[in-house]
Design an enzyme around this catalytic site. Structure first.
Site, PDB file in Angstrom:
ATOM      1  N   ARG A 151      49.457  38.802  24.887  1.00 14.89           N
ATOM      2  CA  ARG A 151      49.017  40.018  25.595  1.00 14.89           C
ATOM      3  C   ARG A 151      50.191  40.521  26.426  1.00 14.89           C
ATOM      4  O   ARG A 151      50.533  39.915  27.434  1.00 14.89           O
ATOM      5  CB  ARG A 151      47.830  39.631  26.501  1.00 14.89           C
ATOM      6  CG  ARG A 151      47.116  40.771  27.164  1.00 14.89           C
ATOM      7  CD  ARG A 151      46.272  40.244  28.337  1.00 14.89           C
ATOM      8  NE  ARG A 151      47.094  40.078  29.504  1.00 14.89           N
ATOM      9  CZ  ARG A 151      46.871  39.192  30.482  1.00 14.89           C
ATOM     10  NH1 ARG A 151      45.845  38.380  30.434  1.00 14.89           N
ATOM     11  NH2 ARG A 151      47.678  39.114  31.519  1.00 14.89           N
ATOM     12  N   HIS A 182      46.054  41.864  32.181  1.00 12.29           N
ATOM     13  CA  HIS A 182      44.711  41.701  31.603  1.00 12.29           C
ATOM     14  C   HIS A 182      43.998  43.042  31.428  1.00 12.29           C
ATOM     15  O   HIS A 182      43.501  43.366  30.350  1.00 12.29           O
ATOM     16  CB  HIS A 182      43.874  40.771  32.493  1.00 12.29           C
ATOM     17  CG  HIS A 182      42.452  40.666  32.068  1.00 12.29           C
ATOM     18  ND1 HIS A 182      42.073  40.050  30.898  1.00 12.29           N
ATOM     19  CD2 HIS A 182      41.319  41.113  32.641  1.00 12.29           C
ATOM     20  CE1 HIS A 182      40.758  40.118  30.777  1.00 12.29           C
ATOM     21  NE2 HIS A 182      40.280  40.770  31.823  1.00 12.29           N
ATOM     22  N   TYR A 193      51.161  35.708  38.127  1.00 15.03           N
ATOM     23  CA  TYR A 193      50.916  34.418  37.471  1.00 15.03           C
ATOM     24  C   TYR A 193      51.759  34.161  36.222  1.00 15.03           C
ATOM     25  O   TYR A 193      51.644  33.113  35.612  1.00 15.03           O
ATOM     26  CB  TYR A 193      49.418  34.254  37.146  1.00 15.03           C
ATOM     27  CG  TYR A 193      48.826  35.383  36.314  1.00 15.03           C
ATOM     28  CD1 TYR A 193      48.951  35.387  34.935  1.00 15.03           C
ATOM     29  CD2 TYR A 193      48.136  36.436  36.914  1.00 15.03           C
ATOM     30  CE1 TYR A 193      48.418  36.411  34.177  1.00 15.03           C
ATOM     31  CE2 TYR A 193      47.596  37.465  36.160  1.00 15.03           C
ATOM     32  CZ  TYR A 193      47.732  37.450  34.798  1.00 15.03           C
ATOM     33  OH  TYR A 193      47.204  38.468  34.049  1.00 15.03           O
TER      34      TYR A 193
HETATM   35  C1  LIG Z   1      30.411  35.774  30.556  1.00 16.08           C
HETATM   36  C2  LIG Z   1      31.603  36.316  31.257  1.00 16.08           C
HETATM   37  N1  LIG Z   1      32.250  35.561  32.163  1.00 16.08           N
HETATM   38  C3  LIG Z   1      33.342  36.034  32.800  1.00 16.08           C
HETATM   39  C4  LIG Z   1      33.777  37.302  32.555  1.00 16.08           C
HETATM   40  C5  LIG Z   1      35.013  37.828  33.271  1.00 16.08           C
HETATM   41  N2  LIG Z   1      36.099  37.948  32.297  1.00 16.08           N
HETATM   42  C6  LIG Z   1      36.437  39.120  31.764  1.00 16.08           C
HETATM   43  S1  LIG Z   1      37.686  38.969  30.656  1.00 16.08           S
HETATM   44  C7  LIG Z   1      37.806  37.305  30.911  1.00 16.08           C
HETATM   45  C8  LIG Z   1      38.836  36.496  30.161  1.00 16.08           C
HETATM   46  C9  LIG Z   1      38.749  36.646  28.685  1.00 16.08           C
HETATM   47  O1  LIG Z   1      39.799  35.948  28.089  1.00 16.08           O
HETATM   48  P1  LIG Z   1      39.983  35.912  26.529  1.00 16.08           P
HETATM   49  O2  LIG Z   1      38.704  35.572  25.859  1.00 16.08           O
HETATM   50  O3  LIG Z   1      41.147  35.064  26.245  1.00 16.08           O
HETATM   51  O4  LIG Z   1      40.267  37.449  26.138  1.00 16.08           O
HETATM   52  P2  LIG Z   1      41.508  38.357  26.551  1.00 16.08           P
HETATM   53  O5  LIG Z   1      41.152  39.038  27.827  1.00 16.08           O
HETATM   54  O6  LIG Z   1      42.692  37.478  26.688  1.00 16.08           O
HETATM   55  O7  LIG Z   1      41.642  39.337  25.447  1.00 16.08           O
HETATM   56  C10 LIG Z   1      36.869  36.896  31.850  1.00 16.08           C
HETATM   57  C11 LIG Z   1      36.725  35.507  32.303  1.00 16.08           C
HETATM   58  C12 LIG Z   1      33.075  38.080  31.614  1.00 16.08           C
HETATM   59  N3  LIG Z   1      33.454  39.315  31.287  1.00 16.08           N
HETATM   60  N4  LIG Z   1      32.000  37.563  30.977  1.00 16.08           N
END
Ligand SMILES: Cc1ncc(C[n+]2csc(CCOP(=O)(O)OP(=O)(O)O)c2C)c(N)n1
Ligand SMILES: [Mg+2]
Length: 349
Positions: A250, A254, A263
């Site tokens: 990425r 985020h 970080y």
């Molecule tokens: C059930 C839930 N818990 C926490 C969140 C907060 N949250 C949003 S994105 C994220 C991380 C997602 O990481 P990843 O699956 O690696 O996807 P990326 O953002 O790297 O594409 C979190 C914890 C959420 N949206 N839904």
């Protein structure tokens, strides 16, 4: 399982990998390139629009275009897609208008209508819930005797959610025609991938579920295409699900609300920049004589046009009716919400 499948190396030259090599026609190779470029440019436009206050939030896919476009490009239009929230590349391949996605990030109540007419589920913000939806839809297709499959697009972070486990386990037990396409982009907000699993790779998890697991270089569009094509064939043949781990990065924070400098290091970014999926593919196509200046100009012109269309759709959109805030919460509005609506209307008047 540890070594990702790679057909084009970071310098743009073909690798010795032979099992996954496919001779795609030049038109397809160019079409893939066009999607990469247009997705990257639109992604930048989405970020700009958020910065200018037109969108509430945006989650960039920069760096992950090959992983997304390669995977989506080999599917049929009747195969159902279940995106997480970073999948602009997937939506572009499926022909979903960028303006529809903009409505979602603008915060419209309908979250960008009409995804489903393209066999694509709406974006899933609650992490990993879409994996369950994908399995349910795959089991429905199986029972209806359809030869379509479903794809759950989830992230490395999503694999730590219970929903992912339930989805993968049930899909495998049921031999559901579903592909779990995990983009390991090294981060889940500020949590590194090393905190998501103690197994050697995410692909290894497939062993426990009793399905094939495969790692692919997510910055190599042809490898992503080939690996997904094989998983889709398996699913269509009734042989059940596959777990694919696409190793990618990425490049942006985020979301537009995040400050990634808190970080991760500039050195890490530089390392992944050197593996950029578009630079690599462009070199490859030029080397094999498929990418001419004329084609590059055409792609550039289309990209400029789509960016302008996206911008016009957002900047020209009317301000939403404030009543929309209260519509669709309940079938019939409650007295509390009704009072709040009256108060808001009075304040605005
Ligand atoms: C059930 C839930 N818990 C926490 C969140 C907060 N949250 C949003 S994105 C994220 C991380 C997602 O990481 P990843 O699956 O690696 O996807 P990326 O953002 O790297 O594409 C979190 C914890 C959420 N949206 N839904
Ligand atoms: Mg991630």
């Amino acid at each position: 399982m540890d070594q990702p499948v790679q057909l084009i190396g970071p310098d743009g030259t073909a690798t010795a990998e032979s099992r996954y090599r496919r001779d795609l026609p030049p038109e397809t190779l160019v079409w893939l390139y066009e999607n990469l470029v247009v997705t990257r440019d639109l992604d930048a436009e989405f970020v700009n629009l958020q910065r200018q206050g037109e969108l509430a939030l945006y989650a960039s896919c920069r760096g992950q275009e090959a992983a997304q476009i390669g995977a989506a490009a080999c599917l049929r239009k009747t195969d159902w897609l279940f995106p997480q929230f970073r999948e602009l590349g997937v939506l572009m391949v499926r022909g979903i208008a960028p303006a529809q996605l903009a409505a979602l990030w603008r915060g419209s109540w309908h979250g960008g209508l009409d995804f489903t007419s393209k066999c694509c589920a709406p974006v899933a913000i609650p992490i990993a819930t879409n994996a369950l939806h994908a399995v349910g839809a795959a089991m429905a297709a199986q029972r209806l005797g359809e030869d379509s499959l479903t794809v759950a697009f989830i992230g490395d972070g999503a694999t730590s959610e219970g929903d992912s486990h339930e989805a993968m386990n049930m899909a495998s037990v049921e031999k559901a025609p579903c592909v779990f396409y995990i983009q390991n982009n090294q981060w889940a907000i500020s949590v590194p991938a090393s905190r998501q699993y103690a197994a050697p790779t995410i692909a290894h998890r497939a062993i426990g579920y009793g399905m094939p697991g495969i790692r692919v270089d997510g910055n190599d569009i042809l490898a992503c295409y080939a690996v997904m094509a094989e998983a889709a064939e398996r699913a269509r043949a009734g042989d059940g699900p596959t777990l694919i781990e696409a190793v990618t990065y990425r490049m942006e924070p985020h979301t537009t609300s995040d400050d990634a400098t808190r970080y991760r290091t500039a050195a890490e970014l530089a390392e992944w920049s050197a593996r950029d999926p578009i630079t690599r593919y462009r070199r490859y196509l030029r080397d094999i004589g498929v990418l001419t200046e004329r084609v590059e100009h055409r792609v550039e012109a289309r990209s400029v046009r789509l960016r302008a269309e996206l911008r016009d759709s957002v900047v020209g959109a009317p301000d939403p009716d404030v009543d929309e805030l209260f519509d669709h919460v309940y079938a019939e509005i409650t007295p509390e919400l009704s009072a709040q609506r009256a108060q808001l209307r009075a304040e605005l008047a």
